[in-house]
Design an enzyme around this catalytic site. Structure first.
Site, PDB file in Angstrom:
ATOM      1  N   ASN A 156      47.282  42.059  34.692  1.00 33.38           N
ATOM      2  CA  ASN A 156      46.000  42.675  35.032  1.00 33.38           C
ATOM      3  C   ASN A 156      46.193  44.174  35.253  1.00 33.38           C
ATOM      4  O   ASN A 156      46.997  44.584  36.088  1.00 33.38           O
ATOM      5  CB  ASN A 156      45.432  42.040  36.314  1.00 33.38           C
ATOM      6  CG  ASN A 156      44.150  42.718  36.771  1.00 33.38           C
ATOM      7  OD1 ASN A 156      43.090  42.493  36.199  1.00 33.38           O
ATOM      8  ND2 ASN A 156      44.242  43.561  37.802  1.00 33.38           N
ATOM      9  N   GLU A 157      45.486  44.968  34.480  1.00 33.19           N
ATOM     10  CA  GLU A 157      45.450  46.429  34.613  1.00 33.19           C
ATOM     11  C   GLU A 157      46.841  47.061  34.764  1.00 33.19           C
ATOM     12  O   GLU A 157      47.116  47.791  35.724  1.00 33.19           O
ATOM     13  CB  GLU A 157      44.532  46.835  35.763  1.00 33.19           C
ATOM     14  CG  GLU A 157      43.088  46.413  35.515  1.00 33.19           C
ATOM     15  CD  GLU A 157      42.100  46.942  36.534  1.00 33.19           C
ATOM     16  OE1 GLU A 157      42.525  47.518  37.562  1.00 33.19           O
ATOM     17  OE2 GLU A 157      40.881  46.787  36.307  1.00 33.19           O
ATOM     18  N   PRO A 158      47.726  46.819  33.792  1.00 37.48           N
ATOM     19  CA  PRO A 158      49.067  47.395  33.889  1.00 37.48           C
ATOM     20  C   PRO A 158      49.086  48.909  33.730  1.00 37.48           C
ATOM     21  O   PRO A 158      50.112  49.540  33.975  1.00 37.48           O
ATOM     22  CB  PRO A 158      49.820  46.714  32.738  1.00 37.48           C
ATOM     23  CG  PRO A 158      48.755  46.408  31.740  1.00 37.48           C
ATOM     24  CD  PRO A 158      47.551  46.028  32.562  1.00 37.48           C
TER      25      PRO A 158
END
Length: 510
Positions: A156-158
């Protein structure tokens, strides 16, 4: 203002991308009664197809366990309870693989008050073994044919250092490659994708596409998030933010295909796996009628842009910034705790009743037809975000709607600053932090959309519909063809107090 003539012939079909998926708090919260009751209500009224949330592999789900003498065991006690309940309620998991179990983590960096670990694995082979065990268990328990319909998203949202250590792009690409290959090793028919990046990081698309193409890494879909709020302005236990115009969300929906044009990923499905106005779970905008009007053109306008856009989230059972300190607190949810609908909930519930044949679209309306001859109208007052003009007290929508039959039954529901607005009622009640059972009943009553109904003539196959919307209103209108039936001996003109013979059967009229 001029009247809009709605065509009698359809201009298209209404895609279900708007309700393909919805977001949720971390997976462990799905074990709570309040959460499950909220999800059951959402499924009855809206009917989402998939549900996505964080923390499937975090410690509080208990999947990855290591004994004191170093023996590893994978436990699916909580995963089974959560996924079984999802499926019982008619919603499938949109699986997000994250965050890192503590025993596998290379560092102590965490996100949220519940401390999801955001660091890469110390041993990539152990991460692959964990992924393999999870995916294999899902296939064995639910069947390969079922799990092949579940998208599997890697992290998630790296692109944000708060969600992936140092926002290290190359480290994420390696994690994605390892995870995707492991998933496909279990079953080549499973669907895997990413990179689930947040707004403002479209520069990730080109290198991500180049990496997966050059290394022939499996990828079945791409994912991104969309929000339109500015920097957080913190107050005690809350946040305020500026908002771009709602059209900015549609621009973000369109961004992946724009940036992937000409690459090997250009034709892949696009999933917006989180979207909302504010990215904060403590921004009061989420509770308001303004928010429903703000998102109406997004909900109706995004259907052809992407394969799904997942509202973040379905209820306020959500704890990223700790346990809420007040009943209404700006939570993401369509529902508050204990199932009190917010105005945006009604926007979604209205959309669920629209029908599948599109007759007309406009800046303030969507008109659809149903298979049984009804015509439905969703209308809203346009709003423009922080820099937009103040919304007037009234907004007019005038339509000429095609309908069969001699007369029409017209049913209208309204949500605005007063009607169907539990947040407004809560303020009038003095903003109780912990409403009593009686106050909760009052809030639920006040959360119901205002309802009116009437009969209208059909002239030359059309009904003139004049809608006056109050400030920040979203309204739903259903027009049903009326074919009067004869009831021997019944004459409404003989009722005491009757002064209108419009409802009398034609042969009974003078």
């Amino acid at each position: 203002m001029s009247r809009v003539t709605v065509p009698g012939e359809p201009i298209g079909r209404l895609s279900e991308s708007w309700r393909h998926c919805v977001g949720t708090g971390r997976m462990n919260l799905a074990l709570r009664a309040d959460y499950q009751e909220s999800l059951a209500k959402v499924q009855r009224d809206i009917g989402f197809r998939y549900i996505r949330g964080h923390g499937l592999l975090s410690d509080d789900m208990g999947v990855h366990r290591v004994s004191g003498d170093g023996v590893t065991r994978y436990s699916f006690t909580y995963v089974d309870q959560v996924f079984d309940r999802f499926l019982e309620l008619g919603v499938r998991p949109f699986v997000e693989l994250g965050f890192m179990p503590t025993a596998l983590a290379s560092g102590e960096d965490t996100v949220f008050w519940w401390k999801g670990n955001i660091t890469p694995p110390t041993d990539p082979d152990e991460w692959a073994a964990l992924v393999r065990a999870v995916v294999r268990h899902l296939v064995e328990r639910y069947g390969a044919a079922e799990v092949r319909t579940w998208p599997i998203e890697v992290w998630n949202e790296p692109n944000l250092p708060g969600f992936w250590k140092d926002a290290d792009q190359q480290a994420y690409f390696r994690l994605y490659e390892l995870t995707a290959r492991t998933v496909k090793d279990v079953d080549a028919g499973l669907r895997v994708g990413g990179p689930a990046i947040s707004p403002g990081s479209d520069e990730w698309w080109a290198p991500f596409a180049e990496f997966v193409t050059r290394h022939d890494v499996p990828i079945d879909f791409v994912s991104r998030h969309a929000y339109t709020s500015g920097p957080a302005q913190h107050v005690p236990f809350g946040t305020y933010q500026t908002l771009d115009a709602p059209e900015a969300l549609l621009d973000q929906f369109a961004a992946p295909r724009k940036h992937l044009a000409g690459t090997a990923l250009a034709d892949l499905p696009v999933h917006i796996t989180e979207y909302n106005s504010s990215y904060r779970p403590d921004n009061p905008i989420h509770d308001t009628a303004y928010h429903a009007a703000y998102l109406a053109p997004v909900l109706t306008g995004g259907t052809e842009l992407v394969d799904s856009y997942s509202y973040w989230t379905f209820c306020d059972v959500f704890e990223e910034e700790n346990v809420p300190t007040s009943w209404f607190h700006g939570g993401f949810g369509l529902l508050t705790h204990r199932q009190v609908p917010k105005p945006t909930y009604h926007l979604y519930a209205f959309m669920a009743r629209m029908g599948t044949t599109v007759l007309a679209r406009g800046r303030d309306h969507l008109v659809c037809a149903t298979d049984d001859g009804r015509v439905t109208v969703l209308a809203w007052q346009p709003v423009g975000g922080t820099d937009g003009p103040d919304a007037p007290e009234r907004h007019e929508v005038r339509l000429s709607v095609p309908l069969t039959g001699p007369r029409a039954f017209v049913r209208r529901e309204r949500v605005n600053e007063h009607d169907g607005n539990a947040f407004g009622a809560w303020r009038e009640l003095g903003r109780p932090r912990s409403p009593s059972p009686r106050a909760l009943d009052v809030l639920r009553d006040c959360a119901r959309p205002a309802l009116e109904h009437r009969q209208a003539p059909v002239v030359a196959g059309r009904v003139d519909l004049d809608l006056t919307l109050a400030r920040h209103e979203v309204t739903f209108v259903e027009l049903v063809p009326v074919h009067p039936e004869h009831h021997e001996g019944l004459d409404d003109r003989r009722l005491l107090g009757a002064s209108d013979d419009r409802l009398a059967a034609p042969h009974e009229r003078p």
